[in-house]
Design a protein around this motif. Structure first.
Motif, PDB file in Angstrom:
ATOM      1  N   SER A  90       0.688  -1.309   0.044  1.00  0.00           N
ATOM      2  CA  SER A  90      -0.189  -0.033   0.072  1.00  0.00           C
ATOM      3  C   SER A  90       1.000   1.254  -0.034  1.00  0.00           C
ATOM      4  O   SER A  90       1.960   1.399   0.929  1.00  0.00           O
ATOM      5  N   ILE A 134       6.666   0.639  -1.830  1.00  0.00           N
ATOM      6  CA  ILE A 134       7.917   0.630  -2.330  1.00  0.00           C
ATOM      7  C   ILE A 134       8.292   2.101  -2.859  1.00  0.00           C
ATOM      8  O   ILE A 134       9.205   2.048  -3.281  1.00  0.00           O
ATOM      9  N   PHE A 137       4.866   7.080  -4.816  1.00  0.00           N
ATOM     10  CA  PHE A 137       4.038   7.155  -5.904  1.00  0.00           C
ATOM     11  C   PHE A 137       2.887   6.105  -5.808  1.00  0.00           C
ATOM     12  O   PHE A 137       2.921   5.403  -4.912  1.00  0.00           O
ATOM     13  N   LEU A 139       0.567   3.316  -7.361  1.00  0.00           N
ATOM     14  CA  LEU A 139       0.207   2.181  -8.752  1.00  0.00           C
ATOM     15  C   LEU A 139      -1.197   1.899  -8.909  1.00  0.00           C
ATOM     16  O   LEU A 139      -1.819   2.265  -7.911  1.00  0.00           O
TER      17      LEU A 139
HETATM   18  N1  ADE Z   1      -0.181   0.235  -4.383  1.00  0.00           N
HETATM   19  C1  ADE Z   1      -0.226   1.341  -5.199  1.00  0.00           C
HETATM   20  N2  ADE Z   1       0.825   2.058  -5.084  1.00  0.00           N
HETATM   21  C2  ADE Z   1       1.764   1.417  -4.121  1.00  0.00           C
HETATM   22  C3  ADE Z   1       2.983   1.606  -3.522  1.00  0.00           C
HETATM   23  N3  ADE Z   1       3.762   2.951  -3.973  1.00  0.00           N
HETATM   24  N4  ADE Z   1       3.540   0.749  -2.826  1.00  0.00           N
HETATM   25  C4  ADE Z   1       2.968  -0.296  -2.475  1.00  0.00           C
HETATM   26  N5  ADE Z   1       1.766  -0.678  -2.889  1.00  0.00           N
HETATM   27  C5  ADE Z   1       1.180  -0.070  -3.609  1.00  0.00           C
END
Ligand code: ADE
Length: 247
Positions: A90, A134, A137, A139
Protein backbone atom coordinates in the motif's frame (compact mmCIF):
# COMPACT_ATOMS: atom_id res chain seq x y z
CA UNK A 1 12.08 -27.55 2.35
CA UNK A 2 12.41 -24.26 0.52
CA UNK A 3 14.39 -21.57 2.34
CA UNK A 4 11.84 -18.92 1.39
CA UNK A 5 8.13 -19.62 1.05
CA UNK A 6 6.11 -16.81 -0.49
CA UNK A 7 2.40 -16.60 -1.13
CA UNK A 8 0.87 -13.69 -3.05
CA UNK A 9 -2.83 -12.96 -2.63
CA UNK A 10 -4.21 -11.08 -5.61
CA UNK A 11 -7.24 -10.53 -7.83
CA UNK A 12 -4.92 -10.84 -10.85
CA UNK A 13 -2.87 -14.04 -10.46
CA UNK A 14 -1.53 -13.98 -14.02
CA UNK A 15 0.15 -10.64 -13.38
CA UNK A 16 2.29 -12.36 -10.77
CA UNK A 17 2.69 -15.86 -12.21
CA UNK A 18 4.53 -14.71 -15.32
CA UNK A 19 7.16 -12.81 -13.38
CA UNK A 20 7.72 -15.54 -10.81
CA UNK A 21 8.15 -18.23 -13.48
CA UNK A 22 11.04 -16.57 -15.34
CA UNK A 23 14.77 -16.15 -14.91
CA UNK A 24 16.31 -16.28 -11.44
CA UNK A 25 13.07 -16.72 -9.50
CA UNK A 26 11.95 -19.47 -11.87
CA UNK A 27 15.25 -21.30 -11.37
CA UNK A 28 15.12 -20.78 -7.60
CA UNK A 29 11.76 -22.54 -7.54
CA UNK A 30 12.92 -25.33 -9.84
CA UNK A 31 15.86 -25.98 -7.51
CA UNK A 32 13.63 -25.89 -4.42
CA UNK A 33 15.26 -22.88 -2.76
CA UNK A 34 12.12 -20.76 -3.13
CA UNK A 35 8.50 -21.90 -3.10
CA UNK A 36 6.07 -19.36 -4.54
CA UNK A 37 2.31 -19.67 -4.67
CA UNK A 38 -0.20 -17.24 -6.11
CA UNK A 39 -3.72 -17.31 -4.73
CA UNK A 40 -6.74 -15.76 -6.43
CA UNK A 41 -8.64 -13.73 -3.83
CA UNK A 42 -11.76 -14.12 -5.96
CA UNK A 43 -11.83 -17.80 -4.92
CA UNK A 44 -12.80 -16.50 -1.46
CA UNK A 45 -15.63 -14.27 -2.72
CA UNK A 46 -19.07 -15.83 -2.27
CA UNK A 47 -21.96 -15.90 -4.73
CA UNK A 48 -22.26 -16.32 -8.44
CA UNK A 49 -20.64 -12.97 -9.17
CA UNK A 50 -17.78 -13.40 -6.71
CA UNK A 51 -17.79 -9.71 -5.85
CA UNK A 52 -14.65 -8.44 -4.13
CA UNK A 53 -15.25 -4.68 -4.08
CA UNK A 54 -17.95 -2.22 -3.11
CA UNK A 55 -18.63 1.53 -2.99
CA UNK A 56 -17.04 3.43 -0.11
CA UNK A 57 -19.17 4.44 2.86
CA UNK A 58 -19.37 8.23 2.94
CA UNK A 59 -19.33 8.44 -0.84
CA UNK A 60 -16.57 9.43 -3.20
CA UNK A 61 -14.93 8.07 -6.32
CA UNK A 62 -13.65 4.54 -6.80
CA UNK A 63 -14.28 1.22 -5.18
CA UNK A 64 -12.97 -0.34 -1.99
CA UNK A 65 -11.91 -3.98 -1.54
CA UNK A 66 -14.35 -5.77 0.75
CA UNK A 67 -12.88 -7.22 3.94
CA UNK A 68 -14.33 -10.77 3.91
CA UNK A 69 -12.64 -12.33 0.83
CA UNK A 70 -9.27 -10.76 1.63
CA UNK A 71 -9.25 -11.78 5.27
CA UNK A 72 -10.48 -15.31 4.45
CA UNK A 73 -7.64 -15.56 1.90
CA UNK A 74 -5.12 -14.34 4.50
CA UNK A 75 -6.35 -16.88 7.04
CA UNK A 76 -6.05 -19.73 4.52
CA UNK A 77 -2.52 -18.58 3.64
CA UNK A 78 -1.53 -18.31 7.33
CA UNK A 79 -2.71 -21.89 7.84
CA UNK A 80 -0.40 -22.98 5.00
CA UNK A 81 2.52 -20.86 6.20
CA UNK A 82 2.47 -20.64 10.01
CA UNK A 83 4.76 -17.93 11.33
CA UNK A 84 4.81 -16.00 8.04
CA UNK A 85 5.07 -12.21 7.93
CA UNK A 86 1.82 -10.93 6.42
CA UNK A 87 2.35 -7.76 4.42
CA UNK A 88 -0.20 -5.58 2.65
CA UNK A 89 1.27 -3.55 -0.21
CA UNK A 90 0.00 0.00 0.00
CA UNK A 91 1.27 3.51 -0.68
CA UNK A 92 0.49 4.22 3.01
CA UNK A 93 2.93 1.60 4.22
CA UNK A 94 6.42 1.86 5.64
CA UNK A 95 9.00 2.36 2.95
CA UNK A 96 10.46 -0.91 1.66
CA UNK A 97 14.25 -1.11 1.74
CA UNK A 98 17.12 -3.59 1.71
CA UNK A 99 17.00 -4.05 5.49
CA UNK A 100 13.34 -5.11 5.29
CA UNK A 101 14.14 -7.42 2.35
CA UNK A 102 16.80 -9.07 4.53
CA UNK A 103 14.36 -9.43 7.42
CA UNK A 104 11.78 -11.18 5.19
CA UNK A 105 14.45 -13.43 3.67
CA UNK A 106 15.62 -14.45 7.14
CA UNK A 107 12.09 -15.00 8.45
CA UNK A 108 11.65 -17.44 5.54
CA UNK A 109 7.86 -17.18 5.17
CA UNK A 110 6.06 -14.29 3.57
CA UNK A 111 2.45 -13.62 2.62
CA UNK A 112 1.93 -10.61 0.36
CA UNK A 113 -1.55 -9.15 0.07
CA UNK A 114 -2.10 -6.96 -3.01
CA UNK A 115 -4.39 -3.98 -2.65
CA UNK A 116 -6.45 -2.77 -5.61
CA UNK A 117 -8.88 -0.02 -6.57
CA UNK A 118 -9.02 3.04 -4.35
CA UNK A 119 -8.11 1.06 -1.28
CA UNK A 120 -8.85 -1.75 1.11
CA UNK A 121 -11.45 -1.78 3.89
CA UNK A 122 -9.59 -0.62 7.00
CA UNK A 123 -10.74 -3.68 8.97
CA UNK A 124 -8.39 -5.83 6.86
CA UNK A 125 -5.48 -4.24 8.75
CA UNK A 126 -6.21 -6.37 11.81
CA UNK A 127 -5.41 -9.47 9.69
CA UNK A 128 -2.02 -8.23 8.44
CA UNK A 129 1.23 -7.58 10.31
CA UNK A 130 2.33 -4.51 8.38
CA UNK A 131 1.76 -2.31 5.34
CA UNK A 132 4.67 -1.76 2.99
CA UNK A 133 5.12 0.85 0.25
CA UNK A 134 7.73 0.59 -2.48
CA UNK A 135 7.95 4.35 -2.93
CA UNK A 136 6.17 7.66 -2.97
CA UNK A 137 4.04 7.08 -6.04
CA UNK A 138 0.71 5.39 -6.61
CA UNK A 139 0.34 2.22 -8.68
CA UNK A 140 -2.96 0.88 -10.00
CA UNK A 141 -2.58 -2.09 -7.68
CA UNK A 142 -0.23 -3.80 -5.27
CA UNK A 143 0.97 -6.59 -7.61
CA UNK A 144 4.12 -4.85 -8.83
CA UNK A 145 4.94 -3.89 -5.26
CA UNK A 146 4.42 -7.47 -4.03
CA UNK A 147 6.69 -8.76 -6.80
CA UNK A 148 9.35 -6.21 -5.84
CA UNK A 149 9.26 -7.40 -2.24
CA UNK A 150 9.27 -11.10 -3.20
CA UNK A 151 12.12 -10.58 -5.67
CA UNK A 152 14.30 -8.55 -3.30
CA UNK A 153 13.85 -11.14 -0.52
CA UNK A 154 14.36 -14.17 -2.80
CA UNK A 155 17.68 -12.97 -4.22
CA UNK A 156 19.06 -12.84 -0.66
CA UNK A 157 18.41 -16.54 -0.08
CA UNK A 158 21.82 -18.25 -0.22
CA UNK A 159 22.22 -20.07 -3.53
CA UNK A 160 19.54 -18.16 -5.44
CA UNK A 161 22.11 -16.01 -7.20
CA UNK A 162 24.63 -18.21 -8.98
CA UNK A 163 27.49 -16.70 -7.09
CA UNK A 164 26.93 -16.26 -3.34
CA UNK A 165 29.14 -13.19 -3.26
CA UNK A 166 26.99 -11.23 -5.67
CA UNK A 167 24.09 -10.60 -3.26
CA UNK A 168 26.42 -8.83 -0.89
CA UNK A 169 28.48 -6.90 -3.41
CA UNK A 170 25.65 -4.72 -4.58
CA UNK A 171 24.28 -1.40 -3.49
CA UNK A 172 23.10 -1.28 0.11
CA UNK A 173 23.43 -5.01 0.59
CA UNK A 174 27.02 -5.00 1.74
CA UNK A 175 25.91 -3.02 4.76
CA UNK A 176 28.10 -0.12 3.69
CA UNK A 177 25.09 1.77 2.31
CA UNK A 178 26.91 2.83 -0.86
CA UNK A 179 25.67 2.85 -4.43
CA UNK A 180 27.36 0.47 -6.82
CA UNK A 181 30.42 1.34 -8.85
CA UNK A 182 30.09 1.32 -12.67
CA UNK A 183 30.53 -1.94 -14.60
CA UNK A 184 32.18 -2.59 -17.96
CA UNK A 185 32.51 -5.57 -20.26
CA UNK A 186 34.06 -6.10 -23.70
CA UNK A 187 34.92 -4.45 -26.05
CA UNK A 188 37.70 -2.37 -24.42
CA UNK A 189 36.83 0.55 -26.70
CA UNK A 190 33.39 1.22 -28.16
CA UNK A 191 32.30 4.32 -30.11
CA UNK A 192 35.40 6.09 -28.92
CA UNK A 193 34.70 5.32 -25.24
CA UNK A 194 37.39 3.39 -23.44
CA UNK A 195 37.06 1.11 -20.44
CA UNK A 196 39.01 2.69 -17.54
CA UNK A 197 42.60 1.52 -17.76
CA UNK A 198 42.64 0.37 -14.11
CA UNK A 199 40.09 -2.37 -14.86
CA UNK A 200 42.35 -3.84 -17.56
CA UNK A 201 45.45 -3.74 -15.34
CA UNK A 202 44.95 -7.08 -13.57
CA UNK A 203 46.00 -5.37 -10.31
CA UNK A 204 43.18 -6.53 -8.06
CA UNK A 205 43.97 -4.31 -5.10
CA UNK A 206 44.01 -1.26 -7.33
CA UNK A 207 40.77 -2.36 -8.96
CA UNK A 208 39.16 -2.66 -5.49
CA UNK A 209 40.29 0.87 -4.64
CA UNK A 210 38.96 2.20 -7.96
CA UNK A 211 35.60 0.54 -7.30
CA UNK A 212 35.44 1.91 -3.79
CA UNK A 213 36.25 5.40 -5.06
CA UNK A 214 33.57 5.22 -7.75
CA UNK A 215 30.99 3.97 -5.21
CA UNK A 216 31.84 6.81 -2.87
CA UNK A 217 31.64 9.41 -5.64
CA UNK A 218 28.36 8.08 -7.05
CA UNK A 219 26.79 8.08 -3.59
CA UNK A 220 28.03 11.60 -2.79
CA UNK A 221 26.69 12.94 -6.10
CA UNK A 222 23.43 11.02 -6.48
CA UNK A 223 22.29 10.23 -2.97
CA UNK A 224 23.57 12.84 -0.52
CA UNK A 225 21.01 11.48 1.98
CA UNK A 226 22.75 8.07 1.99
CA UNK A 227 26.20 9.62 1.87
CA UNK A 228 25.50 11.62 5.04
CA UNK A 229 24.83 8.39 6.95
CA UNK A 230 28.01 6.53 5.96
CA UNK A 231 30.88 6.12 8.41
CA UNK A 232 33.83 7.03 6.18
CA UNK A 233 37.29 5.68 6.94
CA UNK A 234 40.50 7.70 6.59
CA UNK A 235 41.18 5.68 3.45
CA UNK A 236 37.74 6.59 2.02
CA UNK A 237 38.45 10.28 2.59
CA UNK A 238 41.77 9.91 0.79
CA UNK A 239 40.30 7.81 -2.03
CA UNK A 240 37.28 9.90 -2.91
CA UNK A 241 39.37 12.73 -4.34
CA UNK A 242 42.31 10.60 -5.50
CA UNK A 243 43.28 10.55 -9.18
CA UNK A 244 43.75 7.23 -11.02
CA UNK A 245 47.54 7.52 -10.52
CA UNK A 246 47.00 7.77 -6.72
CA UNK A 247 44.96 4.58 -6.33
N1 ADE B 1 -0.07 0.08 -4.28
C1 ADE B 1 -0.25 1.20 -5.00
N2 ADE B 1 0.83 1.98 -4.94
C2 ADE B 1 1.75 1.33 -4.15
C3 ADE B 1 3.06 1.63 -3.70
N3 ADE B 1 3.68 2.75 -4.04
N4 ADE B 1 3.67 0.75 -2.90
C4 ADE B 1 3.03 -0.38 -2.53
N5 ADE B 1 1.81 -0.72 -2.93
C5 ADE B 1 1.15 0.12 -3.73
Amino acid sequence: MAKLEVEILTLFPRMCEGYLAESILGKAQASGLVAARVTDVRDFAPGKHRVTDDAPYGGGAGMVMKPEPLVDAVEAARARLPGAAVVLTSPRGVRFDQALARRFAEQGRLILVCGRYEGVDERVMTAVDMEVSIGDFVLTGGELAALCVADAAARLVPGVLGNDASAGAESFAGGDGLLEHPHYTRPPEWRGRKVPEVLLSGDHRRIERWRRRESLRATRERRPDLYARIALSEEDLRLIDAGDDEL
